[in-house]
Design a protein around this motif. Structure first.
Motif, PDB file in Angstrom:
ATOM      1  N   VAL A 160       7.527 -20.239  83.638  1.00  0.00           N
ATOM      2  CA  VAL A 160       8.771 -19.709  83.074  1.00  0.00           C
ATOM      3  C   VAL A 160       8.844 -20.165  81.622  1.00  0.00           C
ATOM      4  O   VAL A 160       8.756 -21.363  81.337  1.00  0.00           O
ATOM      5  N   LEU A 175       9.804  -7.935  90.247  1.00  0.00           N
ATOM      6  CA  LEU A 175       8.977  -9.098  90.554  1.00  0.00           C
ATOM      7  C   LEU A 175       8.360  -9.000  91.939  1.00  0.00           C
ATOM      8  O   LEU A 175       7.211  -9.428  92.147  1.00  0.00           O
ATOM      9  N   TYR A 207       0.000 -12.536  89.310  1.00  0.00           N
ATOM     10  CA  TYR A 207       0.857 -13.640  88.905  1.00  0.00           C
ATOM     11  C   TYR A 207       1.810 -13.157  87.813  1.00  0.00           C
ATOM     12  O   TYR A 207       1.560 -12.156  87.132  1.00  0.00           O
ATOM     13  N   VAL A 208       2.909 -13.903  87.614  1.00  0.00           N
ATOM     14  CA  VAL A 208       3.928 -13.524  86.635  1.00  0.00           C
ATOM     15  C   VAL A 208       4.255 -14.718  85.744  1.00  0.00           C
ATOM     16  O   VAL A 208       4.513 -15.821  86.238  1.00  0.00           O
ATOM     17  N   ARG A 236      11.459 -16.282  93.552  1.00  0.00           N
ATOM     18  CA  ARG A 236      10.173 -15.579  93.530  1.00  0.00           C
ATOM     19  C   ARG A 236       9.088 -16.412  92.852  1.00  0.00           C
ATOM     20  O   ARG A 236       8.111 -15.876  92.342  1.00  0.00           O
ATOM     21  N   GLN A 237       9.263 -17.727  92.862  1.00  0.00           N
ATOM     22  CA  GLN A 237       8.235 -18.612  92.330  1.00  0.00           C
ATOM     23  C   GLN A 237       7.044 -18.683  93.268  1.00  0.00           C
ATOM     24  O   GLN A 237       7.162 -18.473  94.476  1.00  0.00           O
ATOM     25  N   VAL A 275       5.696 -15.943  90.535  1.00  0.00           N
ATOM     26  CA  VAL A 275       6.033 -16.494  89.226  1.00  0.00           C
ATOM     27  C   VAL A 275       5.382 -17.872  89.102  1.00  0.00           C
ATOM     28  O   VAL A 275       5.684 -18.786  89.879  1.00  0.00           O
ATOM     29  N   ASP A 307       2.975 -10.714  81.972  1.00  0.00           N
ATOM     30  CA  ASP A 307       4.120 -11.429  81.418  1.00  0.00           C
ATOM     31  C   ASP A 307       5.236 -10.423  81.226  1.00  0.00           C
ATOM     32  O   ASP A 307       4.985  -9.241  80.939  1.00  0.00           O
ATOM     33  N   ALA A 364       7.248 -15.414  83.526  1.00  0.00           N
ATOM     34  CA  ALA A 364       8.603 -14.875  83.341  1.00  0.00           C
ATOM     35  C   ALA A 364       9.216 -15.457  82.072  1.00  0.00           C
ATOM     36  O   ALA A 364       9.170 -16.659  81.846  1.00  0.00           O
ATOM     37  N   LEU A 369      14.524 -15.499  89.480  1.00  0.00           N
ATOM     38  CA  LEU A 369      13.177 -16.014  89.265  1.00  0.00           C
ATOM     39  C   LEU A 369      12.850 -17.108  90.276  1.00  0.00           C
ATOM     40  O   LEU A 369      11.729 -17.160  90.807  1.00  0.00           O
TER      41      LEU A 369
END
Length: 875
Positions: free
Chosen positions: A153, A78, A87-88, A142-143, A150, A51, A90, A139
């Motif tokens: 969110v 990212l 995984y992120v 870069r999903q 990502v 995160d 954001a 963001l």
């Protein structure tokens, strides 16, 4: 279609239920050359995700000046996370908390007329739109499903700690902005203290922070209660922030969490002026340059001992995979002989059960009843085990029970491989078809009967059955790290020193002018200096109005000790009267803007400003202890005429808590600038003048500026006492307001210019800095080894110094040597610096300022050695 959904109490990625371990990795607190290294370190722990916050004021350091390059290149950060297979989650705010300056909100926002921070109102939301115009497209590109990683969110953060008037409306407004700018993955909110209603809206899914004490017996109940509340909405338990110790993370996992986000598992560093002030410690806490809550990865990038537990937890999650992710809360197995350990269970999808056993303090020996099987289990002290029972494992076999954690499971039509993390001699019980043969290697024994019982501490058992081959591996627990790979700390032997001329290193920004907070002059970080020509003879002290964060006062050639102040009016007695007029210089250092909102001190309010808003030269102090009338009492009737007279706080009643209002007239000759000062008080006094509320005196804010009042004005003091605490002694401070002022600033550009203009010569430790003086100390690049994980760890010993460190043009952060009066240092050790290898070729430059009237001393500097855990975890 982005492929990420929150449904049926599950976190689904590409229609596959997942349980994810997520570590905080804050790119703005890590040298960009080390971003990829931190991602590798997170992957080595077995974690699946990170995160990351994106601080608005880090990318817009001045109004309209955006920067997404170098350390601020959010897109590159990212991209590297995606390349690492992480995984992120954001978290672009606009408010992030994160113990970062102002929680990420630009310091000039409160200066905009009509703007209300973190409210559903158009002026503030228009500013947020400017920020979202910049960060959300980064963001969106870069999903997950669009070439990036990502998956969630989060808008805003911990709104239930703040008095937002319309949480759902505000969150919906933020979510609409994100959706309009291309976000397709789920948008979540975060309940900081469990108020899900203030973390959700029609467009925002709620998530929650879970911060139980690691030794609490109620972790399972807390997580289970939150999970049940979310399950009623068909949502999974996403613990966006939680404890770092893996013994606690295991208990939360066994309680059904689908996302485990231990906050700040990756420790890091506050470069530049990113530190904040908040309410940790003795009410006023200054966050240290090292941002370290004892996470498993230290600020320099090294692993700490709990890394082995991280890999065990990740191994269990990965071994069970979809079975765990699609599982439901279950009933834990019974413990024989009345044993009581905190426990929770998940009924696994497809059969079997995962259950936890937690030994809060001492090692526990228990017997677990699994149907007709009693399994002896040893739970080490301050440890949690995640164990599996009745699990179908393929080739016609069932893992009936095991005293060790299952960290690997591979199946094929004719082969099943089970891997267990053994801490001692362990037992594995398997039910299967007829056994054809067995083979053992290492410290392993196999007994075949109605059940196969495998015991030992390290080795492999191969069991051939009529349905296929079973391979059972017992791996010894990971050894503790052999030692800090950077070697022992080495003393710096050579240093060059250069002293600054008085006034060197400052830039004028305003004047002559009235005194205003520094933000009015465009000073959002660093230091500000206010100067006025003179204090009149006979002055016995000074009241600085709304003073924050760190105040240093110079009267002519006399320097008073630096001290922290929380934005209240500050009374500074001089000890003796000024004999003849002298010049006054007030330096205000911005340690940071509050990342929280706490009404006990003005500077702890979100959006509060820094510097001073005026000063009064005090020439008289008049006692106001006597001469009061009792005007009103909540706990005892006052009906006598004339009203009773007594000293302030002298009206007695048997009832507590009590609130009593006193009144009196100001002295007839008190017509100049006035302030009240309370000494020795421990209660609250609300002050009014002629029926108008003027402020409050408390033990934290004992001085209150009143300004110029008419002689004989009526002063009221409403005293609130809970259990009879002392009122103290009240003085009326009388004097004259000072001004006009000139204002200067000092931040990174000014410091770099002063460094270039300051000649240096060889010196030796200890290095003494005289009262009110400043100097540059240079340590050559050759002195900065050894490095570990790309960083040189610098420690300094000394007293009475404030140190700002540079390598090349990079501001590495600030350190107090000997502490600072009036504030507590929080958030890390506070005694070290990191020099990234990418900057080390320039050497290390230390800007040294004496913080005490007696001067300061830098006794020694060392390089290397481990970054030990802080003495205690701060969150």
């Amino acid at each position: 279609m982005n492929g990420v959904r929150l449904a049926d109490s599950q976190l689904l990625i590409d229609q596959t239920p997942r349980v994810l371990l997520s570590a905080s990795v804050f790119g703005f607190r890590i040298d960009p050359d080390q971003w990829a290294d931190r991602f590798r370190a997170v992957k080595a722990l077995g974690y699946h995700a990170i995160d990351v916050y994106f601080p608005w004021n880090f990318h817009e350091a001045a109004p309209g000046k955006w920067d997404f390059s170098g350390r601020r290149d959010a897109g590159r950060f990212l991209d590297l996370a995606a390349q690492a297979g992480l995984y992120v989650i954001a978290r672009p705010g606009p408010y992030i908390c994160c113990e970062w300056d102002s929680g990420g909100l630009p310091a000039w926002l409160p200066l905009i007329p009509g703007l209300q921070l973190r409210q559903n109102e158009p002026v503030y939301l228009a500013e947020v739109e400017r920020w979202f115009d910049q960060i959300i497209p980064v963001l969106a590109k870069r999903q997950h499903g669009a070439g990036g990683s990502v998956i969630l969110v989060q808008v805003e953060n911990e709104l239930d700690f703040f008095d937002c008037e319309d949480p759902p409306g505000y969150l919906d407004a933020l979510a609409k902005m994100a959706l309009e700018r291309g976000i397709e993955v789920p948008i979540i909110g975060c309940a900081g203290q469990g108020d899900l209603a203030r973390a959700s809206s029609p467009l925002v899914f709620p998530a929650a922070n879970l911060y139980p004490a690691d030794a609490s017996p109620d972790v399972e109940a807390l997580a289970g209660r939150m999970g049940a509340a979310l399950a009623e909405r068909g949502l999974p338990l996403l613990a966006t922030e939680t404890n770092r110790q893996h013994r606690t993370l295991k208990r939360i996992a066994a309680s059904g969490a689908k996302l485990l986000g231990p906050y700040l598992q990756t420790s890091c560093w506050n470069f530049d002026y990113g530190t904040s002030v908040n309410n940790w410690g003795d009410v006023l806490g200054f966050m240290t340059a090292d941002y370290d809550f004892a996470g498993v990865i230290d600020p320099a990038g090294g692993e700490r001992p709990d890394a082995a537990e991280a890999r065990r937890l990740a191994g269990v999650i990965d071994a069970l995979g979809v079975r765990l992710a699609a599982g439901r809360p279950g009933t834990p197995p019974a413990l024989e002989d009345g044993a009581k350990l905190p426990t929770a269970a998940i009924d696994l999808d497809g059969g079997g059960q995962l259950y936890s056993l937690a030994a809060l303090e001492a090692t526990s020996e228990v017997s677990v009843q699994l149907g007709d099987l009693a399994l002896p289990v040893t739970v080490p002290a301050q440890c949690t085990l995640l164990l599996v029972g009745s699990l179908p494992v393929g080739v016609g076999a069932e893992l009936a029970a095991a005293s060790a954690e299952l960290v690997g499971l591979e199946t094929s039509p004719r082969l099943t491989r089970l891997v267990f993390a053994a801490r001692r001699a362990e037992t594995v019980v398997i039910r299967t078809g007829a056994v054809i043969s067995t083979q053992c290697a290492g410290d392993i024994a196999v007994s075949a009967g109605p059940q196969i019982r495998i015991s030992g501490s390290s080795g492999t058992a191969r069991v051939e059955t009529e349905n296929g081959l079973l391979e059972v591996v017992l791996q010894s627990a990971e050894p503790q790290p052999a030692g800090w790979p950077g070697g022992k700390a080495q003393p710096v032997k050579r240093v060059e020193l250069g002293y600054l001329e008085p006034g060197q290193g400052w830039t004028s920004v305003a004047g002559p002018t009235e005194a205003l907070p520094l933000e009015h002059f465009g000073v959002f970080n660093g230091n500000g200096r206010y100067r006025t020509p003179g204090i009149p003879a006979g002055t016995l002290g000074m009241v600085l109005r709304e003073a924050a964060d760190v105040i240093a006062v110079r009267l002519g050639d006399q320097l008073l000790d630096w001290r922290a102040n929380g934005g209240s009016d500050l009374w500074l007695p001089f000890g003796e009267r000024v004999v003849s007029p002298v010049g006054l210089e007030v330096t205000a250092r911005i340690w940071g803007h509050s990342n929280f909102d706490d009404g006990r001190l003005p500077s702890l309010r979100l959006g509060s400003l820094r510097g001073i808003s005026g000063a009064v030269a005090v020439t008289r102090a008049i006692s106001l202890d006597e001469g009061w009338e009792v005007a009103a009492s909540e706990s005892s009737a006052v009906g006598v005429q004339p009203p009773p007279s007594c000293r302030l706080g002298g009206w007695m009643t048997a009832n507590y808590p009590q609130t009593v209002t006193y009144r009196r007239r100001l002295p007839a000759d008190a017509e100049d600038a006035l302030a009240l000062h309370l000494s020795g008080g421990a209660c609250r006094i609300d002050v009014g003048v002629d029926g108008i509320a003027r402020g409050r005196l408390t033990p934290l804010c004992p001085t209150l500026f009143l300004g110029q009042l008419d002689a004989g004005a009526e002063l009221t003091a409403t005293v609130t006492r809970t259990w009879g605490e002392p009122v103290g002694n009240l003085e009326l401070l009388v004097g004259a307001e000072l001004g006009p002022w000139t204002v200067q600033r000092q931040a990174t550009p000014e410091l770099l210019a002063s460094r270039a203009a300051t000649p240096r010569s060889a010196a030796a430790f200890p290095v003494a800095i005289g009262p009110g003086a400043a100097s540059w100390a240079h340590i050559a690049a050759g002195e900065l080894g050894p490095f570990c994980n790309g960083n040189a760890v610098i420690r300094m010993r000394g007293e009475g110094l404030h140190v700002t460190a540079f390598s090349g043009n990079a501001n590495l952060g600030r350190v107090w040597l000997g502490g600072i009066a009036g504030a507590a240092l929080r958030g890390g050790r506070g005694d070290l610096l990191l020099v990234p290898a990418s900057e080390a070729r320039y050497g290390l430059d230390l800007y040294l300022e004496a913080t005490r009237a007696s001067g300061g001393v830098l006794e020694s500097v060392t390089v290397g050695g481990p970054v030990d855990r802080p003495d205690k975890e701060e969150l």
